[in-house]
Write a protein that holds these residues in place. Structure first.
Motif, PDB file in Angstrom:
ATOM      1  N   VAL A   1       0.845  -1.187   0.000  1.00  0.00           N
ATOM      2  CA  VAL A   1       0.000   0.000   0.000  1.00  0.00           C
ATOM      3  C   VAL A   1       0.884   1.241   0.000  1.00  0.00           C
ATOM      4  O   VAL A   1       1.837   1.328   0.771  1.00  0.00           O
ATOM      5  N   THR A   2       0.566   2.187  -0.847  1.00  0.00           N
ATOM      6  CA  THR A   2       1.316   3.442  -0.843  1.00  0.00           C
ATOM      7  C   THR A   2       0.903   4.274   0.354  1.00  0.00           C
ATOM      8  O   THR A   2      -0.276   4.578   0.538  1.00  0.00           O
ATOM      9  N   THR A   3       1.873   4.642   1.186  1.00  0.00           N
ATOM     10  CA  THR A   3       1.577   5.430   2.368  1.00  0.00           C
ATOM     11  C   THR A   3       1.106   6.819   1.965  1.00  0.00           C
ATOM     12  O   THR A   3       1.727   7.495   1.158  1.00  0.00           O
ATOM     13  N   GLN A   4      -0.002   7.253   2.549  1.00  0.00           N
ATOM     14  CA  GLN A   4      -0.565   8.559   2.232  1.00  0.00           C
ATOM     15  C   GLN A   4      -0.112   9.563   3.286  1.00  0.00           C
ATOM     16  O   GLN A   4      -0.842   9.900   4.200  1.00  0.00           O
ATOM     17  N   ASN A   5       1.108  10.026   3.127  1.00  0.00           N
ATOM     18  CA  ASN A   5       1.650  10.954   4.104  1.00  0.00           C
ATOM     19  C   ASN A   5       1.041  12.333   3.948  1.00  0.00           C
ATOM     20  O   ASN A   5       0.799  12.806   2.842  1.00  0.00           O
ATOM     21  N   ALA A   6       0.855  13.007   5.095  1.00  0.00           N
ATOM     22  CA  ALA A   6       0.334  14.368   5.077  1.00  0.00           C
ATOM     23  C   ALA A   6       1.445  15.391   4.939  1.00  0.00           C
ATOM     24  O   ALA A   6       1.194  16.564   4.711  1.00  0.00           O
ATOM     25  N   ILE A   7       2.706  14.946   5.099  1.00  0.00           N
ATOM     26  CA  ILE A   7       3.854  15.842   4.997  1.00  0.00           C
ATOM     27  C   ILE A   7       4.942  15.145   4.211  1.00  0.00           C
ATOM     28  O   ILE A   7       4.900  13.937   3.979  1.00  0.00           O
ATOM     29  N   THR A   8       5.929  15.906   3.768  1.00  0.00           N
ATOM     30  CA  THR A   8       7.103  15.321   3.119  1.00  0.00           C
ATOM     31  C   THR A   8       8.343  15.859   3.792  1.00  0.00           C
ATOM     32  O   THR A   8       8.309  16.854   4.506  1.00  0.00           O
ATOM     33  N   GLY A   9       9.464  15.199   3.525  1.00  0.00           N
ATOM     34  CA  GLY A   9      10.697  15.575   4.182  1.00  0.00           C
ATOM     35  C   GLY A   9      11.114  17.011   3.906  1.00  0.00           C
ATOM     36  O   GLY A   9      11.795  17.649   4.716  1.00  0.00           O
ATOM     37  N   ASP A  10      10.720  17.535   2.732  1.00  0.00           N
ATOM     38  CA  ASP A  10      11.097  18.905   2.406  1.00  0.00           C
ATOM     39  C   ASP A  10      10.332  19.935   3.218  1.00  0.00           C
ATOM     40  O   ASP A  10      10.724  21.103   3.292  1.00  0.00           O
ATOM     41  N   ASP A  11       9.217  19.515   3.809  1.00  0.00           N
ATOM     42  CA  ASP A  11       8.339  20.469   4.489  1.00  0.00           C
ATOM     43  C   ASP A  11       8.663  20.656   5.956  1.00  0.00           C
ATOM     44  O   ASP A  11       8.173  21.613   6.570  1.00  0.00           O
ATOM     45  N   VAL A  12       9.450  19.740   6.556  1.00  0.00           N
ATOM     46  CA  VAL A  12       9.602  19.761   8.011  1.00  0.00           C
ATOM     47  C   VAL A  12      11.060  19.624   8.402  1.00  0.00           C
ATOM     48  O   VAL A  12      11.895  19.126   7.646  1.00  0.00           O
ATOM     49  N   ASP A  13      11.342  20.087   9.603  1.00  0.00           N
ATOM     50  CA  ASP A  13      12.670  19.902  10.158  1.00  0.00           C
ATOM     51  C   ASP A  13      12.865  18.444  10.561  1.00  0.00           C
ATOM     52  O   ASP A  13      11.902  17.744  10.889  1.00  0.00           O
ATOM     53  N   PRO A  14      14.095  17.953  10.583  1.00  0.00           N
ATOM     54  CA  PRO A  14      14.340  16.572  11.019  1.00  0.00           C
ATOM     55  C   PRO A  14      14.036  16.409  12.506  1.00  0.00           C
ATOM     56  O   PRO A  14      14.259  17.325  13.305  1.00  0.00           O
ATOM     57  N   VAL A  15      13.510  15.246  12.864  1.00  0.00           N
ATOM     58  CA  VAL A  15      13.228  14.915  14.261  1.00  0.00           C
ATOM     59  C   VAL A  15      13.708  13.498  14.538  1.00  0.00           C
ATOM     60  O   VAL A  15      13.947  12.711  13.625  1.00  0.00           O
ATOM     61  N   THR A  16      13.825  13.179  15.807  1.00  0.00           N
ATOM     62  CA  THR A  16      14.207  11.833  16.238  1.00  0.00           C
ATOM     63  C   THR A  16      13.008  11.145  16.870  1.00  0.00           C
ATOM     64  O   THR A  16      12.345  11.715  17.750  1.00  0.00           O
ATOM     65  N   LEU A  17      12.711   9.932  16.419  1.00  0.00           N
ATOM     66  CA  LEU A  17      11.651   9.116  17.014  1.00  0.00           C
ATOM     67  C   LEU A  17      12.283   8.161  18.011  1.00  0.00           C
ATOM     68  O   LEU A  17      13.153   7.356  17.646  1.00  0.00           O
ATOM     69  N   THR A  18      11.850   8.234  19.263  1.00  0.00           N
ATOM     70  CA  THR A  18      12.441   7.442  20.337  1.00  0.00           C
ATOM     71  C   THR A  18      11.487   6.327  20.748  1.00  0.00           C
ATOM     72  O   THR A  18      10.361   6.593  21.183  1.00  0.00           O
ATOM     73  N   PHE A  19      11.952   5.085  20.605  1.00  0.00           N
ATOM     74  CA  PHE A  19      11.174   3.893  20.967  1.00  0.00           C
ATOM     75  C   PHE A  19      11.850   3.209  22.155  1.00  0.00           C
ATOM     76  O   PHE A  19      13.082   3.170  22.245  1.00  0.00           O
ATOM     77  N   TYR A  20      11.021   2.603  23.020  1.00  0.00           N
ATOM     78  CA  TYR A  20      11.545   1.803  24.135  1.00  0.00           C
ATOM     79  C   TYR A  20      10.955   0.384  24.072  1.00  0.00           C
ATOM     80  O   TYR A  20       9.747   0.205  23.847  1.00  0.00           O
ATOM     81  N   PHE A  21      11.843  -0.608  24.298  1.00  0.00           N
ATOM     82  CA  PHE A  21      11.464  -2.016  24.273  1.00  0.00           C
ATOM     83  C   PHE A  21      12.049  -2.730  25.490  1.00  0.00           C
ATOM     84  O   PHE A  21      13.106  -2.333  25.992  1.00  0.00           O
ATOM     85  N   PRO A  22      11.407  -3.807  25.960  1.00  0.00           N
ATOM     86  CA  PRO A  22      12.016  -4.628  27.014  1.00  0.00           C
ATOM     87  C   PRO A  22      13.083  -5.545  26.420  1.00  0.00           C
ATOM     88  O   PRO A  22      12.894  -6.102  25.337  1.00  0.00           O
ATOM     89  N   GLN A  23      14.185  -5.689  27.096  1.00  0.00           N
ATOM     90  CA  GLN A  23      15.267  -6.551  26.637  1.00  0.00           C
ATOM     91  C   GLN A  23      15.054  -7.953  27.195  1.00  0.00           C
ATOM     92  O   GLN A  23      15.591  -8.318  28.228  1.00  0.00           O
ATOM     93  N   LEU A  24      14.276  -8.761  26.481  1.00  0.00           N
ATOM     94  CA  LEU A  24      13.926 -10.095  26.963  1.00  0.00           C
ATOM     95  C   LEU A  24      15.045 -11.098  26.711  1.00  0.00           C
ATOM     96  O   LEU A  24      15.292 -11.982  27.522  1.00  0.00           O
ATOM     97  N   THR A  25      15.708 -11.007  25.571  1.00  0.00           N
ATOM     98  CA  THR A  25      16.746 -11.992  25.257  1.00  0.00           C
ATOM     99  C   THR A  25      18.027 -11.361  24.738  1.00  0.00           C
ATOM    100  O   THR A  25      19.105 -11.887  24.984  1.00  0.00           O
ATOM    101  N   GLY A  26      17.937 -10.260  23.975  1.00  0.00           N
ATOM    102  CA  GLY A  26      19.152  -9.757  23.381  1.00  0.00           C
ATOM    103  C   GLY A  26      19.256  -8.254  23.265  1.00  0.00           C
ATOM    104  O   GLY A  26      20.340  -7.691  23.341  1.00  0.00           O
ATOM    105  N   GLY A  27      18.121  -7.585  23.054  1.00  0.00           N
ATOM    106  CA  GLY A  27      18.169  -6.147  22.908  1.00  0.00           C
ATOM    107  C   GLY A  27      18.859  -5.720  21.630  1.00  0.00           C
ATOM    108  O   GLY A  27      18.708  -6.331  20.566  1.00  0.00           O
ATOM    109  N   GLU A  28      19.663  -4.671  21.731  1.00  0.00           N
ATOM    110  CA  GLU A  28      20.344  -4.120  20.560  1.00  0.00           C
ATOM    111  C   GLU A  28      21.346  -5.123  20.000  1.00  0.00           C
ATOM    112  O   GLU A  28      22.080  -5.773  20.730  1.00  0.00           O
ATOM    113  N   LYS A  29      21.373  -5.237  18.656  1.00  0.00           N
ATOM    114  CA  LYS A  29      22.314  -6.119  17.983  1.00  0.00           C
ATOM    115  C   LYS A  29      23.452  -5.284  17.380  1.00  0.00           C
ATOM    116  O   LYS A  29      23.384  -4.055  17.297  1.00  0.00           O
ATOM    117  N   ALA A  30      24.484  -5.976  16.915  1.00  0.00           N
ATOM    118  CA  ALA A  30      25.677  -5.284  16.415  1.00  0.00           C
ATOM    119  C   ALA A  30      25.364  -4.365  15.241  1.00  0.00           C
ATOM    120  O   ALA A  30      25.976  -3.297  15.093  1.00  0.00           O
TER     121      ALA A  30
END
Length: 625
Positions: A130-159
């Protein structure tokens, strides 16, 4: 002091009853003075029983995170024992090490190999592009960081985690201009840390969730406290392609008081009931296909009569998981033994043990135990791989199990993997899984997920990047190539393709991989896009899809989350009595049907009627869609 330290580990790492802690302390005291332990066999049996009660309690409740904590705690325990105490604790440590390794191996296995349903007309990857129907494009906005949190059940971050995330950032720069910051926290501190960050307004956009009571985050409480973003309007605006892939009932499971706060899993699971048996015995003794518990009883009798050196069967699941749906009920609360009639639109709750059908269960299990048809050892309870090991070793010939996708395996993979092992090692026999009562629709599991095999994503109410967080999630689920990069990594480095199936470059395997199997990916699993490894037969995915899409539905109560504040103590008392006075005795052949009225009275005295009344009032006032 080792006995005190042992108890601290269990208190910290698993949900365990106080009287089991007392027993564990008593057993652990033998570790301090091993010379005073003249009965090592009794010591082993004692500590094994208490350990299995802990494990079984977590398994019965579905709290897989507790099993991971228990295993982690026992590994920690092994590091704190020495000298003569080590020998006394060896059995205990081995049990939990084996459990931990099996869980980790199974988790790694399921994280990679499944792509069921790809030939289903409603879930083909081609139709899901499905083509994502974005309301904005990269040219229209300043860069931002998306921060996600997960539980480390077995390994967490990989190399190569950051390498892959950077690749995604480059691919999406012209769409929504984000950087990705993925973080992992130990499971024991995950919930508290996330709650603190949400409450303080710290930099946090999205968090991994599971069902309330799983040891992760209770999204219902967080939503009512105003900590989570209401996605009712935002999801269709910023993630229309993702929204289109949900069944209406599935999405309702992510609602609280009518508003959407959690994005559930797109990987459905169900509790089909299976008899996994030696098919060569079925054919040798002219037995009919196994479709009912009576058919299974006939199989057990034939094995007992003709195979003197092998135990006919084993019960590898709870009585309510195996028998309630087959008896015409929906399971409302497996942990507390509450059911209602499958066709009862009013959902009048019943204690499972007070139904007439429960007495039929007592009859089956008591007779099979009395006739010496069953392996009554609790070891292996809930672990389908360990139980099949008993078939391979010739200890048992069959077992009953509920769950099409419990720890990460489909029944088709079970059949293929172990029959291939038998053939490769020239071991006689053939394993076949019979689905019992195939005419009944199985009960689909809540898609919010248990936190181990599947999970969900919730967004912070304080985030000012809800739009781009949802657009990023929509992008993942919009095309097969996006999904492959996010879930499997970089083609040629982390995986290769043989047709539609996964293979691996030289020197790379499922478990030796610098990207795959990262904790948290469970929340993004999609039945339409998941891939099998190339060594498995392609029709396995069709079998899984048929079992899920054609033979399972959500029970009417799913999406209703009870507020147990007024009855939590009563529920805990009921749970303990069910476990110690009903379930374990039934599964170990020690249940005395003559004392059933005493057990019933004991349960009534703990407030069963008050529990039913409280829950029934909540159901009556809940605005079901």
């Amino acid at each position: 002091m080792i006995c005190n330290w042992l108890c601290q580990v269990f208190i910290r790492n698993c949900s365990v009853f106080s009287h089991h802690l007392t027993e564990l302390k008593s057993a652990a005291s033998l570790c301090k003075n091993p010379d005073q332990n003249p009965k090592p066999k009794e010591f082993r049996q004692k500590i094994m029983r208490e350990v299995m009660l802990v494990v079984y309690n977590s398994f019965m409740s579905g709290k897989f995170i507790d099993l991971m904590r228990a295993a982690a705690g026992m590994s920690e325990l092994a590091g704190h024992t020495g000298g003569s105490a080590s020998a006394a604790l060896q059995t205990l440590n081995e049990v939990f090490f084996e459990m931990k390794m099996k869980l980790i191996i199974a988790l790694a296995f399921f994280l990679i190999i499944l792509t069921p349903g790809c030939n289903n007309t409603s879930t083909t990857p081609q139709e899901q592009n499905v083509t994502t129907q974005n309301a904005i494009t990269g040219d229209d906005v300043d860069p931002v960081t998306l921060t996600f949190y997960f539980p480390q059940l077995t390994g967490g971050e990989k190399a190569d985690t950051n390498l892959v995330l950077s690749e995604i950032e480059d691919m999406t720069a012209d769409l929504f201009n984000v950087s990705l910051d993925f973080n992992w926290l130990p499971p024991g501190t995950y919930a508290d840390t996330v709650l603190e960050k949400l409450a303080s307004g710290a930099e946090l956009d999205a968090v991994f969730c599971g069902l309330p009571g799983q040891g992760l985050l209770d999204f219902t409480a967080m939503a009512r406290e105003g900590l989570l973003a209401d996605l009712t309007d935002a999801l269709p605006q910023y993630a229309p392609g993702l929204l289109a892939q949900f069944e209406r009932d599935d999405l309702n499971c992510g609602r609280v008081d009518g508003d959407l706060f959690v994005i559930p899993s797109l990987f459905p699971m169900s509790d089909n009931i299976y008899a996994i048996v030696r098919q060569d015995f079925v054919e040798s003794y002219g037995l009919p296909p196994i479709r009912t518990f009576d058919d299974y009883g006939q199989y057990l009798a034939a094995i007992k009569l003709n195979e003197a050196d092998i135990m006919p069967g084993k019960i590898a699941d709870t009585s309510i998981a195996l028998f309630a749906r087959a008896s015409g009920y929906a399971v409302f609360d497996k942990e507390h033994f509450l059911v209602y009639g499958w066709a009862d639109d009013t959902m009048q709750l019943l204690p499972w043990e007070q139904t007439a059908e429960f007495m039929n269960v007592v009859g089956y299990l008591s007779e099979w135990a009395r006739n010496d048809y069953l392996d009554l050892n609790m070891q292996g309870m809930g672990d389908i791989w360990n139980t099949i090991d008993l078939i391979i070793s010739g200890d048992i010939s069959s077992f009953l199990f509920a769950g099409e996708y419990r720890i990460g395996e489909t029944i088709g993979i079970i059949e293929y993997s172990f029959n291939n092992y038998l053939e490769s090692n020239q071991i006689p026999g053939e394993i076949k899984a019979y689905r019992l009562y195939p005419e009944l629709q199985a009960q689909m599991l809540n898609p919010v997920g248990n936190g181990l095999t599947t999970g969900s994503i919730a967004l912070s109410a304080a985030s000012d990047k809800i739009d781009r967080t949802l657009m990023f999630m929509d992008w993942i689920q919009s095309r097969q190539e996006h999904y492959d990069l996010f879930m499997y990594g970089i083609e040629g480095r982390h995986y290769e393709l043989q047709g539609e199936q996964l293979s691996f470059p030289d020197g790379v395997t499922i478990d030796q991989n610098d990207y795959m199997a990262w904790d948290g990916r469970q929340a993004f699993k999609n039945l339409a896009f998941e891939r099998f490894v190339a060594v498995l037969p392609s029709d396995t995915r069709d079998d899984y899809s048929q079992n899920i899409r054609g033979n399972a539905v959500l029970a009417p109560h799913e999406g209703f989350y009870a507020d147990d504040a007024n009855i939590s103590d009563l529920l805990e008392q009921r749970r303990q009595i069910i476990l110690t006075d009903i379930e374990l005795p039934l599964l170990t052949g020690t249940f005395d049907a003559n004392n059933i009225d005493i057990v019933f009275e004991k349960l009534r005295n703990t407030g069963t009627d008050d529990i039913i009344t409280d829950l029934q009032d909540q159901i009556a006032s809940y605005p079901f869609p």
